[in-house]
Write an enzyme that holds these catalytic residues in place. Sequence first.
Site, PDB file in Angstrom:
ATOM      1  N   GLY A  76      43.612  38.149  33.907  1.00  0.00           N
ATOM      2  CA  GLY A  76      44.538  37.234  34.417  1.00  0.00           C
ATOM      3  C   GLY A  76      43.669  35.972  34.802  1.00  0.00           C
ATOM      4  O   GLY A  76      43.909  34.850  34.700  1.00  0.00           O
ATOM      5  N   THR A  77      42.574  36.122  35.527  1.00  0.00           N
ATOM      6  CA  THR A  77      41.924  35.500  36.378  1.00  0.00           C
ATOM      7  C   THR A  77      41.034  34.502  35.224  1.00  0.00           C
ATOM      8  O   THR A  77      40.972  33.092  35.216  1.00  0.00           O
ATOM      9  CB  THR A  77      40.792  36.043  37.263  1.00  0.00           C
ATOM     10  OG1 THR A  77      41.570  36.768  38.235  1.00  0.00           O
ATOM     11  CG2 THR A  77      39.743  34.978  38.042  1.00  0.00           C
ATOM     12  N   GLN A 186      52.832  38.388  37.348  1.00  0.00           N
ATOM     13  CA  GLN A 186      53.882  39.325  37.803  1.00  0.00           C
ATOM     14  C   GLN A 186      55.053  39.189  37.105  1.00  0.00           C
ATOM     15  O   GLN A 186      55.955  40.075  37.406  1.00  0.00           O
ATOM     16  CB  GLN A 186      53.984  38.654  39.374  1.00  0.00           C
ATOM     17  CG  GLN A 186      52.838  38.999  40.074  1.00  0.00           C
ATOM     18  CD  GLN A 186      52.351  40.358  40.213  1.00  0.00           C
ATOM     19  OE1 GLN A 186      53.088  41.149  40.018  1.00  0.00           O
ATOM     20  NE2 GLN A 186      51.081  40.568  40.855  1.00  0.00           N
ATOM     21  N   HIS A 208      47.237  45.237  33.399  1.00  0.00           N
ATOM     22  CA  HIS A 208      47.089  46.185  34.364  1.00  0.00           C
ATOM     23  C   HIS A 208      48.432  45.960  35.325  1.00  0.00           C
ATOM     24  O   HIS A 208      48.707  46.772  36.219  1.00  0.00           O
ATOM     25  CB  HIS A 208      46.030  46.395  35.379  1.00  0.00           C
ATOM     26  CG  HIS A 208      45.694  45.450  36.279  1.00  0.00           C
ATOM     27  ND1 HIS A 208      45.909  45.538  37.603  1.00  0.00           N
ATOM     28  CD2 HIS A 208      45.146  44.206  36.031  1.00  0.00           C
ATOM     29  CE1 HIS A 208      45.547  44.561  38.374  1.00  0.00           C
ATOM     30  NE2 HIS A 208      45.142  43.598  37.362  1.00  0.00           N
ATOM     31  N   THR A 244      32.827  40.600  21.419  1.00  0.00           N
ATOM     32  CA  THR A 244      33.689  41.640  20.809  1.00  0.00           C
ATOM     33  C   THR A 244      34.957  42.083  21.328  1.00  0.00           C
ATOM     34  O   THR A 244      34.777  42.246  22.615  1.00  0.00           O
ATOM     35  CB  THR A 244      32.576  42.915  20.508  1.00  0.00           C
ATOM     36  OG1 THR A 244      31.524  42.510  20.009  1.00  0.00           O
ATOM     37  CG2 THR A 244      33.151  44.005  19.612  1.00  0.00           C
ATOM     38  N   CYS A 332      44.007  41.152  46.121  1.00  0.00           N
ATOM     39  CA  CYS A 332      42.650  40.243  45.970  1.00  0.00           C
ATOM     40  C   CYS A 332      42.376  39.946  47.227  1.00  0.00           C
ATOM     41  O   CYS A 332      41.095  39.079  47.383  1.00  0.00           O
ATOM     42  CB  CYS A 332      42.820  39.052  44.967  1.00  0.00           C
ATOM     43  SG  CYS A 332      43.195  39.661  43.412  1.00  0.00           S
TER      44      CYS A 332
END
Length: 394
Positions: A76-77, A186, A208, A244, A332
């Site tokens: 996501g970052t 989220q 995840h 890849t 985080c």
Amino acid sequence: MAVLPEQVIYMDNNATTRIAPEVLDAMMPYLTQFYGNPSSMHTFGGQVGQAISQARQQIADLLGADPGEIVFTSCGTESDSTAILSAIQSFPEKNHVITTRVEHPAVKNLCDNLEIFTGRKYHVTRLPVAADGTLDMQRYRESLTDDTAIVSVMWANNETGVLFPVEEMAQIARERGVLFHTDAVQAVGKVPINLRETAIDFLSLSGHKLHAPKGIGVLYVRKGTPYIPFMNGGHQEHGRRGGTENVASIIGLGRACALAAEKMEEENTRVRALRDKLEQGLLSTVPKALRNGHPTQRLPNTANISFEYVEGEAILLHMNQLNICASSGSACTSGSLEPSHVLRAMGVPFTAAHGSIRFSLSIYNTEEEVDFVLARMPDIITKLRALSPFWEDK
């Protein structure tokens, strides 16, 4: 000896989720038998490319998007950074970004760095939130200018679960000729999303957070949106993201998105009921406990509770001794001793912000687990308050 997962009561799903068994089953052949490079000309690699196309379709189906609008990333970052940096590079004459004071560090820290470390001076407007975590839409409208390159607002807050009206905000931005990005990490899989019916230009998600593996993400890029790649390299992703492909994880994410579509109703009924039982039980049995966030305008799985005059870290340590997993905020920022920037933006009193615990459930949680937590949390708080010099006079 390591603690086995079945011995753990896991209520930290906004930090990460377990890989669904069906997802792991879908991934395994691409870690063992079908290991070809999807870019190869031979059939052995080509069939892997076909599997990626199927996963891309599954993700697009969950988002209400076209497969060609799905770009695979590492997380996501990366998706957040790609969207925001692409917008400001696409419109070099514009130097204004709008976001909120409660964004995930993936967006918050990037915007901070735009103001401090870039050669060009960028101005960032950080929209405040009310005490219940919601936004002032009039203030948002007034913040848009001719210099605004992009608006980046999360769909759902990772700490409180509060939902923002991103579809309405995106439409307002479009009317002003401004690109709109939402960090939906989220929200995806928990609330219905149909991007074809919105004006959202970019959307980020992370595998995840919805029972797929770590290390795989997606950036949705609306067809026709100006776009500059963050990672250059080969021709992968039609030149939109070099490197890849992480094949097995892409396959897993596709399966996870298909499962999420099937489980959406359960998320919003059974899981919501478990969340409500947990939240109401804690608020009714523990004195000086308060809910952080709007009572209804929230994700169905998230409860953020402040226990006044105790430290969140101490609460988590006692919970950990019982193998109960939760969080004091974003994973985080869990190494920080500072109170949550989200709760500070909401004006939560200092005596409560330090004692906030985020419980985030999933379809794998049970009523027995909720009962276990409710039976033990009052004693934990009572013991810690007995040690607190601030509790004596209360």
